[in-house]
Design an enzyme around this catalytic site. Structure first.
Site, mmCIF file in Angstrom:
data_model
loop_
_atom_site.group_PDB
_atom_site.id
_atom_site.type_symbol
_atom_site.label_atom_id
_atom_site.label_comp_id
_atom_site.label_asym_id
_atom_site.label_seq_id
_atom_site.Cartn_x
_atom_site.Cartn_y
_atom_site.Cartn_z
ATOM 1 N N HIS A 167 -7.583 -5.706 -0.247
ATOM 2 C CA HIS A 167 -6.307 -5.098 0.111
ATOM 3 C C HIS A 167 -5.315 -5.498 0.951
ATOM 4 O O HIS A 167 -4.331 -5.506 0.921
ATOM 5 C CB HIS A 167 -6.856 -3.511 0.370
ATOM 6 N N SER A 170 0.668 -1.143 -0.173
ATOM 7 C CA SER A 170 -0.037 -0.190 0.006
ATOM 8 C C SER A 170 0.968 1.240 -0.144
ATOM 9 O O SER A 170 1.718 1.533 -0.949
ATOM 10 C CB SER A 170 -0.896 0.148 1.154
ATOM 11 N N ASP A 189 -9.501 -5.159 -4.485
ATOM 12 C CA ASP A 189 -9.179 -4.199 -3.652
ATOM 13 C C ASP A 189 -10.179 -2.839 -3.646
ATOM 14 O O ASP A 189 -10.067 -2.250 -4.830
ATOM 15 C CB ASP A 189 -7.387 -3.974 -4.195
#
Length: 276
Positions: free
Chosen positions: A256, A97, A227
């Protein structure tokens, strides 16, 4: 475990486990978490003979809660300070991320010999926010909403995010883990509100296009197709096109937070790529 002090006097907390002569694997965590988010992966690679290192980004976890420096250039400089202090060479850098953006910026600027490979998982590059040059991006209003929710009630906001879209627990039939939710909240609340607030701009508006173009080492880009935080279509496929030596691996229906939900799949896949 220890700390390294950066050029502006910030103490960055890190973990460093495993044999000193093992190949280093450096983990970069997502927002608003800490190095604890990599527990499963650190144990996995430790068991396979690697030296595993993970730090808490400034303003996150156990690192200093600074008044400034909550942007990608400083994040990457902090990583450089850590890798210099530990004299890490031929390291593998794995970022999730926001940490994927941090890793990309560091790897693009790293000294020769420091980096062997990189892995970007559910990562924010090339750029998240919608604009004329990125029409498929996420509207700025979404990120404004994140900031408003954080400022209004950070604790509840973190519970809601972990309980819903981050791990895909809002999907029909999802197997919800209260432990994962509680651990996400714990990590988030350990960090500083100002750092987390400013980091939203850093992960959503930073353009990593030129960073990706500069990276010479092989890069594995892993992303879940479901995601809900960093949408697949505007991230992984576009990032791979910009890399000189990129490999895309997609995971149908994965969320995610797939590293936490599916560590039994992701760890071996990364190891297979590293050793192939």
């Amino acid at each position: 475990m220890g700390t390294v002090t950066t050029s502006d006097g910030t103490a960055i907390f890190y973990k460093d486990w495993g044999p000193r002569d093992g190949q280093p694997v450096v983990f970069h965590h997502g927002w608003p978490l800490s190095s604890d988010d990599w527990d499963a992966q650190m144990l996995f690679f430790l068991q396979h003979g690697y030296r595993v290192i993970a730090h808490d980004r400034r303003g996150h976890g156990r690192s200093d809660q600074t008044a400034d420096g909550h942007e990608m250039d400083t994040y990457a400089a902090d990583v450089a300070a850590l890798t210099d202090a530990l004299d890490l060479r031929d390291a593998v850098h794995i970022g999730h991320s926001t940490g994927g953006g941090e890793a990309a910026r560091y790897v693009a600027r790293a000294k020769p010999g420091r980096v062997a490979k990189a892995v970007l998982v559910g990562a924010v590059p090339p750029v998240m926010v919608k604009s004329e040059s990125n029409p498929g991006g996420t509207p700025i209003e979404v990120f404004d909403g994140l900031r408003s929710s954080l400022a209004a009630n950070r604790s509840q906001f973190y519970i809601d995010l972990a309980s819903g879209p981050f791990y895909g627990f809002n999907r029909p039939g999802a197997e919800v883990s209260q432990g994962m939710i509680d651990n996400w909240w714990r990590q988030g609340m350990t960090g500083a509100a100002n750092a987390h607030y400013e980091c939203i701009k850093a992960f959503s508006e930073t353009d990593f296009t030129e960073d990706l173009k500069k990276i010479e080492v092989p890069v594995l880009v892993m992303h879940g197709t479901d995601d809900q935080i960093v949408p697949y279509d505007d991230s992984a496929p576009l990032a791979v096109k910009l890399l000189k030596n990129g490999t895309l691996k997609s995971y149908e229906g994965y969320p995610h937070g797939m590293l936490t939900v599916h560590p039994d799949v992701l760890g071996p896949d990364i190891l297979e790529w590293l050793t192939s």
